[in-house]
Design an enzyme around this catalytic site. Structure first.
Site, PDB file in Angstrom:
ATOM      1  CB  SER A  16      -0.853  -0.021   1.270  1.00  0.00           C
ATOM      2  OG  SER A  16      -1.471   1.211   1.441  1.00  0.00           O
ATOM      3  CE1 TYR A  46      -4.048  -1.937   4.920  1.00  0.00           C
ATOM      4  CE2 TYR A  46      -3.320   0.228   4.189  1.00  0.00           C
ATOM      5  CZ  TYR A  46      -3.728  -1.059   3.902  1.00  0.00           C
ATOM      6  OH  TYR A  46      -3.801  -1.456   2.602  1.00  0.00           O
ATOM      7  CE  LYS A  65      -1.722  -4.310   3.386  1.00  0.00           C
ATOM      8  NZ  LYS A  65      -2.079  -5.560   2.720  1.00  0.00           N
TER       9      LYS A  65
HETATM   10  N1  UFG Z   1     -12.939  10.429   3.335  1.00  0.00           N
HETATM   11  C1  UFG Z   1     -13.936  11.282   3.723  1.00  0.00           C
HETATM   12  N2  UFG Z   1     -15.099  10.734   4.162  1.00  0.00           N
HETATM   13  C2  UFG Z   1     -15.307   9.395   4.239  1.00  0.00           C
HETATM   14  C3  UFG Z   1     -14.279   8.531   3.834  1.00  0.00           C
HETATM   15  C4  UFG Z   1     -13.100   9.087   3.387  1.00  0.00           C
HETATM   16  O1  UFG Z   1     -13.786  12.503   3.681  1.00  0.00           O
HETATM   17  O2  UFG Z   1     -16.390   8.974   4.670  1.00  0.00           O
HETATM   18  C5  UFG Z   1     -11.680  10.998   2.858  1.00  0.00           C
HETATM   19  C6  UFG Z   1     -10.486  10.595   3.701  1.00  0.00           C
HETATM   20  O3  UFG Z   1     -10.314  11.461   4.786  1.00  0.00           O
HETATM   21  C7  UFG Z   1      -9.356  10.677   2.685  1.00  0.00           C
HETATM   22  C8  UFG Z   1     -10.034  10.305   1.356  1.00  0.00           C
HETATM   23  O4  UFG Z   1     -11.424  10.489   1.575  1.00  0.00           O
HETATM   24  O5  UFG Z   1      -8.911  11.970   2.578  1.00  0.00           O
HETATM   25  C9  UFG Z   1      -9.799   8.866   0.979  1.00  0.00           C
HETATM   26  O6  UFG Z   1     -10.075   8.073   2.113  1.00  0.00           O
HETATM   27  P1  UFG Z   1     -10.228   6.492   2.038  1.00  0.00           P
HETATM   28  O7  UFG Z   1     -10.633   6.030   3.389  1.00  0.00           O
HETATM   29  O8  UFG Z   1     -11.089   6.127   0.895  1.00  0.00           O
HETATM   30  O9  UFG Z   1      -8.777   6.023   1.663  1.00  0.00           O
HETATM   31  P2  UFG Z   1      -7.369   6.269   2.385  1.00  0.00           P
HETATM   32  O10 UFG Z   1      -6.633   7.241   1.506  1.00  0.00           O
HETATM   33  O11 UFG Z   1      -7.465   6.555   3.815  1.00  0.00           O
HETATM   34  O12 UFG Z   1      -6.747   4.825   2.262  1.00  0.00           O
HETATM   35  C10 UFG Z   1      -6.856   4.075   1.055  1.00  0.00           C
HETATM   36  C11 UFG Z   1      -6.970   2.607   1.393  1.00  0.00           C
HETATM   37  C12 UFG Z   1      -5.724   2.150   2.048  1.00  0.00           C
HETATM   38  C13 UFG Z   1      -4.533   2.538   1.198  1.00  0.00           C
HETATM   39  C14 UFG Z   1      -4.518   3.998   0.868  1.00  0.00           C
HETATM   40  C15 UFG Z   1      -3.392   4.292  -0.083  1.00  0.00           C
HETATM   41  O13 UFG Z   1      -8.089   2.366   2.242  1.00  0.00           O
HETATM   42  O14 UFG Z   1      -5.803   0.757   2.166  1.00  0.00           O
HETATM   43  O15 UFG Z   1      -5.738   4.331   0.254  1.00  0.00           O
HETATM   44  O16 UFG Z   1      -3.454   5.572  -0.629  1.00  0.00           O
HETATM   45  F1  UFG Z   1      -3.402   2.282   1.871  1.00  0.00           F
END
Ligand code: UFG
Length: 325
Positions: free
Chosen positions: A116, A140, A144
């Site tokens: 990741s 997390y 990884k």
């Molecule tokens: N977000 C919101 N509201 C939500 C969900 C997410 O505003 O309800 C925002 C988060 O704060 C973040 C963006 O949307 O800024 C993306 O969030 P995600 O939870 O979709 O994804 P992450 O970037 O946190 O993590 C994802 C995967 C991980 C991986 C990562 C790598 O879940 O497994 O991308 O970039 F490691």
């Protein structure tokens, strides 16, 4: 060639199993169906209902002999890993040790591992290439990185060749609708936006609008899951051909903000997507954008479906069925 896809009934795993089947491989899926779904299994692939926390079940599944295994059986919610590190340590680290040890005993010498972008933590420069310092900001990402280190040792000591694939933000669904299962209890942005558009949840929380980005919301690099899946096949073929381990980023090299994603989803679905800005979520870097030039060079990979419109429309096709207004 025979491939064991561990976690192959899950959201990413089912797309990976599909890609190997499409390229003519003989595929067996191993999954405990905790988050994986029966609807995601394909008739052409053998299925073993098993758990990576049970080494004897892995041993039995691997006894048939495989040319390689793909390891996608992991927990992936960065936010939840900060609340439940014990569960993440167990599933991601201990589970992988079981897989590697059983693979080693069964003389399976090639492993493709779902790593990741979370291994990098806050970017020190953009786009992020594979040499970027690894300082995970969430637990997390730490799991990884630990597994990548283990793989390095197994490569050296057991001649187990691996491809560690560092996904950026996986999203979208197979554009021809061959994946039937809708991911349950999603934690990621796009499926949550879709659930809101489909009326499955009343509103969406936007986690922070005070980041140092163009519109204040976080920026991510979204990559279509079918593009990711294709890269697994290419990575497997690379390690077969070169007998050499590799670590590559997979991303679209394009940054999309949370506000942009929500706005585009409103346009493409024609639905009002109700959203409130709430506080920041712990462990969220403000911006992640990949350099994927290594995957492009070594694997000849280039994303075909990772533009924002295809990401949204392929996902919406799945959610539209669940629309209740
Ligand atoms: N977000 C919101 N509201 C939500 C969900 C997410 O505003 O309800 C925002 C988060 O704060 C973040 C963006 O949307 O800024 C993306 O969030 P995600 O939870 O979709 O994804 P992450 O970037 O946190 O993590 C994802 C995967 C991980 C991986 C990562 C790598 O879940 O497994 O991308 O970039 F490691």
């Amino acid at each position: 060639m025979r491939i064991l896809v561990i976690g192959g009934a899950g959201y990413i795993g089912s797309h990976v199993a599909r890609a190997f089947l499409d390229r003519g491989y003989d595929v067996t899926v191993f999954d405990n169906l905790q988050t994986g779904l029966r609807e995601n299994l394909f008739i052409e692939a053998e299925f073993v209902h098993g758990d990576i926390m049970r080494p004897e079940q892995l041993r039995e599944a691997m006894a048939g002999g495989f040319d390689g295994c793909i390891h996608l059986a992991a927990l992936k919610a960065a936010g939840l890993s900060m609340l439940n590190p014990e569960i993440y340590a167990e599933a991601n680290i201990a589970g992988t040790i079981n897989i590697l040890n059983q693979a080693s005993a069964a003389a399976i010498s090639r492993v493709i591992f779902s790593s990741s972008a979370a291994v990098y933590g806050t970017p020190q420069y953009l786009p992020i290439d594979e040499e970027h310092p690894k300082e995970p900001e969430n637990f997390y990402g730490f799991t990884k990185l630990e597994i990548e280190r283990l793989l390095g040792w197994y490569d050296q000591l057991k001649e187990m060749r691996y491809a560690a694939i560092r996904y950026f933000n996986a999203a979208g669904y197979d554009v021809s609708g061959r994946i039937k299962g809708l991911e349950l209890h999603p934690e990621n942005l796009l499926p949550i936006v879709m659930e809101t558009a489909a009326g499955m949840r009343p509103k969406l929380s936007i986690f922070g609008d005070d980041y140092p980005t163009k519109d204040g919301s976080c920026i991510r690099d979204y990559v279509h899951v079918s593009d990711l899946a294709e890269a697994h096949v290419s990575a497997f073929e690379y390690i077969v051909e070169h007998d050499k381990s590799i670590t590559v980023n997979l991303g679209s090299q394009t940054g999309v903000s949370v506000f942009e994603m929500v706005e585009r989803a409103r346009v493409l679905t024609g639905r009002s997507v109700s959203a409130d800005v709430t506080g920041r979520r712990r462990g969220d870097p403000s911006e992640l954008v990949a350099s994927s030039s290594k995957a492009r060079e070594l694997l000849g990979w280039s994303p075909k479906y990772s533009d924002i419109d295809t990401l949204i429309t392929s996902t919406w096709k799945m959610y539209e069925k669940f629309t209740n207004h």
